[in-house]
Design a protein around this motif. Structure first.
Motif, PDB file in Angstrom:
ATOM      1  N   LYS A  15       0.868  -1.174   0.000  1.00 24.55           N
ATOM      2  CA  LYS A  15       0.000   0.000   0.000  1.00 24.55           C
ATOM      3  C   LYS A  15       0.906   1.225   0.000  1.00 24.55           C
ATOM      4  O   LYS A  15       1.665   1.434   0.942  1.00 24.55           O
ATOM      5  CB  LYS A  15      -0.899   0.002   1.223  1.00 24.55           C
ATOM      6  CG  LYS A  15      -1.880  -1.150   1.246  1.00 24.55           C
ATOM      7  CD  LYS A  15      -2.716  -1.130   2.510  1.00 24.55           C
ATOM      8  CE  LYS A  15      -3.729  -2.245   2.521  1.00 24.55           C
ATOM      9  NZ  LYS A  15      -4.504  -2.248   3.782  1.00 24.55           N
ATOM     10  N   ILE A  47      -0.997  -0.969  -4.550  1.00 21.84           N
ATOM     11  CA  ILE A  47      -2.035   0.052  -4.708  1.00 21.84           C
ATOM     12  C   ILE A  47      -1.398   1.403  -4.386  1.00 21.84           C
ATOM     13  O   ILE A  47      -0.771   1.566  -3.339  1.00 21.84           O
ATOM     14  CB  ILE A  47      -3.271  -0.225  -3.830  1.00 21.84           C
ATOM     15  CG1 ILE A  47      -4.350   0.823  -4.068  1.00 21.84           C
ATOM     16  CG2 ILE A  47      -2.915  -0.361  -2.373  1.00 21.84           C
ATOM     17  CD1 ILE A  47      -5.698   0.482  -3.452  1.00 21.84           C
ATOM     18  N   ASP A  49      -2.164   5.169  -3.668  1.00 17.82           N
ATOM     19  CA  ASP A  49      -3.187   6.140  -3.282  1.00 17.82           C
ATOM     20  C   ASP A  49      -2.686   7.527  -3.681  1.00 17.82           C
ATOM     21  O   ASP A  49      -1.758   8.069  -3.073  1.00 17.82           O
ATOM     22  CB  ASP A  49      -3.433   6.068  -1.786  1.00 17.82           C
ATOM     23  CG  ASP A  49      -4.572   6.948  -1.339  1.00 17.82           C
ATOM     24  OD1 ASP A  49      -5.062   7.779  -2.141  1.00 17.82           O
ATOM     25  OD2 ASP A  49      -4.981   6.810  -0.170  1.00 17.82           O
ATOM     26  N   TYR A 113     -11.032   3.718  -3.378  1.00 16.49           N
ATOM     27  CA  TYR A 113      -9.912   2.982  -2.785  1.00 16.49           C
ATOM     28  C   TYR A 113     -10.273   1.527  -2.493  1.00 16.49           C
ATOM     29  O   TYR A 113      -9.489   0.620  -2.784  1.00 16.49           O
ATOM     30  CB  TYR A 113      -9.444   3.677  -1.495  1.00 16.49           C
ATOM     31  CG  TYR A 113      -8.203   3.046  -0.917  1.00 16.49           C
ATOM     32  CD1 TYR A 113      -6.944   3.476  -1.317  1.00 16.49           C
ATOM     33  CD2 TYR A 113      -8.284   2.027   0.019  1.00 16.49           C
ATOM     34  CE1 TYR A 113      -5.791   2.909  -0.806  1.00 16.49           C
ATOM     35  CE2 TYR A 113      -7.133   1.446   0.538  1.00 16.49           C
ATOM     36  CZ  TYR A 113      -5.895   1.891   0.126  1.00 16.49           C
ATOM     37  OH  TYR A 113      -4.756   1.312   0.635  1.00 16.49           O
ATOM     38  N   GLU A 114     -11.420   1.278  -1.909  1.00 20.84           N
ATOM     39  CA  GLU A 114     -11.801  -0.096  -1.547  1.00 20.84           C
ATOM     40  C   GLU A 114     -11.959  -0.982  -2.782  1.00 20.84           C
ATOM     41  O   GLU A 114     -11.567  -2.150  -2.775  1.00 20.84           O
ATOM     42  CB  GLU A 114     -13.078  -0.099  -0.697  1.00 20.84           C
ATOM     43  CG  GLU A 114     -12.884   0.515   0.683  1.00 20.84           C
ATOM     44  CD  GLU A 114     -11.752  -0.120   1.484  1.00 20.84           C
ATOM     45  OE1 GLU A 114     -11.629  -1.370   1.477  1.00 20.84           O
ATOM     46  OE2 GLU A 114     -10.978   0.630   2.107  1.00 20.84           O
ATOM     47  N   LEU A 117      -8.501  -1.763  -3.975  1.00 17.02           N
ATOM     48  CA  LEU A 117      -7.867  -2.765  -3.122  1.00 17.02           C
ATOM     49  C   LEU A 117      -8.406  -4.157  -3.433  1.00 17.02           C
ATOM     50  O   LEU A 117      -7.638  -5.124  -3.524  1.00 17.02           O
ATOM     51  CB  LEU A 117      -8.078  -2.416  -1.646  1.00 17.02           C
ATOM     52  CG  LEU A 117      -7.329  -3.273  -0.645  1.00 17.02           C
ATOM     53  CD1 LEU A 117      -5.824  -3.218  -0.869  1.00 17.02           C
ATOM     54  CD2 LEU A 117      -7.676  -2.813   0.781  1.00 17.02           C
ATOM     55  N   SER A 118      -9.698  -4.266  -3.648  1.00 18.82           N
ATOM     56  CA  SER A 118     -10.296  -5.550  -4.001  1.00 18.82           C
ATOM     57  C   SER A 118      -9.755  -6.081  -5.322  1.00 18.82           C
ATOM     58  O   SER A 118      -9.467  -7.273  -5.468  1.00 18.82           O
ATOM     59  CB  SER A 118     -11.833  -5.442  -4.091  1.00 18.82           C
ATOM     60  OG  SER A 118     -12.366  -5.190  -2.826  1.00 18.82           O
ATOM     61  N   THR A 120      -6.807  -5.232  -6.643  1.00 24.35           N
ATOM     62  CA  THR A 120      -5.377  -5.483  -6.442  1.00 24.35           C
ATOM     63  C   THR A 120      -5.139  -6.842  -5.800  1.00 24.35           C
ATOM     64  O   THR A 120      -4.209  -7.559  -6.168  1.00 24.35           O
ATOM     65  CB  THR A 120      -4.743  -4.371  -5.581  1.00 24.35           C
ATOM     66  OG1 THR A 120      -5.036  -3.102  -6.177  1.00 24.35           O
ATOM     67  CG2 THR A 120      -3.254  -4.531  -5.483  1.00 24.35           C
ATOM     68  N   THR A 121      -5.995  -7.220  -4.859  1.00 29.52           N
ATOM     69  CA  THR A 121      -5.829  -8.492  -4.159  1.00 29.52           C
ATOM     70  C   THR A 121      -6.436  -9.666  -4.923  1.00 29.52           C
ATOM     71  O   THR A 121      -6.323 -10.807  -4.496  1.00 29.52           O
ATOM     72  CB  THR A 121      -6.439  -8.435  -2.759  1.00 29.52           C
ATOM     73  OG1 THR A 121      -7.838  -8.159  -2.866  1.00 29.52           O
ATOM     74  CG2 THR A 121      -5.751  -7.396  -1.889  1.00 29.52           C
TER      75      THR A 121
END
Length: 126
Positions: A15, A47, A49, A113-114, A117-118, A120-121
């Protein structure tokens, strides 16, 4: 410019955040650390930001070093990279960056962002 990153072992993702005006040297310093392979794999999902990044500070003189930077870090090839931006200007600039660095197949630009992140993972496929 402030550029920071940390490894999240639970999600196995880096991150990173960038704010203020852009500085090429700081970018290279962070990229050298990420690609070092000391604490995680060099091609780890990341990720970025960029919601507080000053896109107005980004100019033509910075483009070439950034485009060439991808060639300096070949171990990042194929790494899943998400960029989270605050607005349409940031979105457009990061899309141009993806095209110039030929990373469209492994990166994506987001406003949320969420959701980034989802993706990215690997929890979210687009």
């Amino acid at each position: 410019m402030s550029m920071e990153f940390h490894y999240d072992p639970e999600l196995n993702v880096v991150k990173a955040s960038i704010s203020g005006p852009f500085e090429v040297d700081s970018y290279h310093e962070v990229m050298r650390e990420i690609t070092s392979g000391r604490d995680f794999a060099s091609d780890i999902a990341t990720i970025w930001d960029m919601r507080t990044f000053d896109f107005g500070s980004f100019n033509k003189e910075m483009t070439e070093p950034l485009v060439n930077a991808r060639k300096l870090y070949p171990e990042r090839r194929g790494a899943r990279i998400a960029y989270v931006v605050p607005d349409q200007i940031g979105y457009g600039m990061m899309r141009m960056f993806e095209v110039m660095t030929e990373t469209e197949e492994s990166s994506y630009v987001f406003y949320d962002y969420e959701k980034a992140l989802s993706w990215t993972t690997g929890e979210l496929e687009l």
